[in-house]
Design an enzyme around this catalytic site. Structure first.
Site, mmCIF file in Angstrom:
data_model
loop_
_atom_site.group_PDB
_atom_site.id
_atom_site.type_symbol
_atom_site.label_atom_id
_atom_site.label_comp_id
_atom_site.label_asym_id
_atom_site.label_seq_id
_atom_site.Cartn_x
_atom_site.Cartn_y
_atom_site.Cartn_z
ATOM 1 N N SER A 140 0.856 -1.200 0.000
ATOM 2 C CA SER A 140 0.000 0.000 0.000
ATOM 3 C C SER A 140 0.887 1.243 0.000
ATOM 4 O O SER A 140 2.032 1.204 0.469
ATOM 5 C CB SER A 140 -0.858 0.008 1.267
ATOM 6 O OG SER A 140 -1.593 1.214 1.369
ATOM 7 N N TYR A 153 -1.649 -1.103 10.355
ATOM 8 C CA TYR A 153 -1.667 -1.203 8.883
ATOM 9 C C TYR A 153 -0.379 -0.623 8.308
ATOM 10 O O TYR A 153 0.259 -1.231 7.440
ATOM 11 C CB TYR A 153 -2.886 -0.454 8.359
ATOM 12 C CG TYR A 153 -3.193 -0.658 6.890
ATOM 13 C CD1 TYR A 153 -3.656 -1.886 6.410
ATOM 14 C CD2 TYR A 153 -3.061 0.382 5.973
ATOM 15 C CE1 TYR A 153 -3.964 -2.064 5.061
ATOM 16 C CE2 TYR A 153 -3.377 0.210 4.631
ATOM 17 C CZ TYR A 153 -3.821 -1.011 4.178
ATOM 18 O OH TYR A 153 -4.130 -1.183 2.845
#
Ligand SMILES: NC(=O)c1ccc[n+]([C@@H]2O[C@H](COP(=O)([O-])OP(=O)(O)OC[C@H]3O[C@@H](n4cnc5c(N)ncnc54)[C@H](O)[C@@H]3O)[C@@H](O)[C@H]2O)c1
Length: 261
Positions: A140, A153
């Site tokens: 990401s 995350y």
């Protein structure tokens, strides 16, 4: 873009939805085969049923190595071998270091980081048998830069990017390439905001140079390029696909502010 994947087979974790599902569709409509390894049985079976010649579903929790080994074995039994893996299963979770429940931290690290490691561990022996292959880990932009309130995350995705580099170093001699893709804001079930909070979406879109979210298909296009021989000299690196979101240093948009005064 038209890449021929005839006689090629891929494990796709998270292949029942979003970016993974778009990748499965591309492969299956361009002659390739895929095994979807996902928790979501209903969506995974429905997608596999659309392409009975090319796609199988294997119910899989990516936090369980044995289940990933079984998914890779299914690919080899069904299609004669495995040529690569797309590791897209993942989720996000809001929480800072002090307010996040410990179990939430462990859950995100387990799925987003350990799940990628397990999928690589399960697939590499099959890729060696084929004389090489390509692994694409879906990291990401949140692994390249930090977000407010996404402690686990951000940690997991950054780790996936550096883990991908070590994969490339350790297995380049096996003719296995490893790359990470780093999407920005992509419109999938993952980024659907409950109750449609327009202010949140507007803030997101304002931060993107192209002024819109990306589609799962646009990310799949990058993934299949990286899987293909067209990317034969690309390994050990990450590729950002974010419509320009990560190019900003977060200064206010002065021209827009001045023109509205
Ligand atoms: N959508 C975005 O804006 C965006 C941005 C950056 C990175 N990503 C990453 O892309 C990947 C795919 O996200 P998406 O947007 O397609 O989301 P999605 O929610 O549409 O798909 C994720 C899939 O992963 C599966 N999954 C979740 N936990 C699992 C587990 N333990 N075992 C097996 N399968 C599991 C889900 O069932 C789902 O099918 C994720 O790793 C995500 O972090 C997405």
């Amino acid at each position: 873009m038209n890449i021929d994947f005839s006689n090629k087979t891929y494990l796709v974790t998270g292949g029942a939805s979003g970016i993974g599902a778009a990748t499965v569709r591309y492969l299956a409509t361009h002659g390739g085969n895929a095994v979807i390894a996902d928790l979501n049985r209903e969506a995974g079976e429905a997608l596999a049923a659309e392409f009975p010649q090319h796609v199988r579903f294997h119910p899989t929790d990516v936090t369980e190595l044995d289940q990933l080994i079984a998914a890779c074995d299914l690919a080899a039994e069904s299609f004669g071998g495995l040529d690569g893996a797309v590791n897209s299963a993942g989720l996000g979770s809001l929480g800072t270091t002090t307010d996040m429940p410990l179990e939430e931290w462990h859950k995100v690290i387990n799925i987003d980081l350990h799940g990628v490691f397990y999928a690589c561990r399960a697939s590499i022996p099959h890729l060696r048998k084929r004389g090489g292959g390509s692994i694409v880990n879906v990291a990401s932009l949140s692994g390249v830069r930090a977000d407010h309130g996404f402690a686990a995350y951000n940690a997991a995705k950054a780790a996936v990017i550096n883990y991908t580099r070590t994969l490339a170093l350790d297995h380049g001699g096996d003719n296995i390439r490893a790359t990470a893709v780093c999407p920005g804001f992509i419109e999938t079930p993952l980024t659907e905001i409950p109750g449609s909070i327009d202010a949140v979406k507007d803030a997101w879109l304002n931060a993107i140079a192209l002024g819109r979210g990306g589609s799962a298909e646009e990310v799949a296009n990058l993934i299949v390029f990286l899987l293909s021989p067209a990317a034969s000299y690309i390994t050990g690196t990450e590729v950002v696909i974010d419509g320009g979101m990560g190019s900003s240093n977060n200064q206010p948009n002065l021209p827009r502010i001045f023109s509205s005064m």
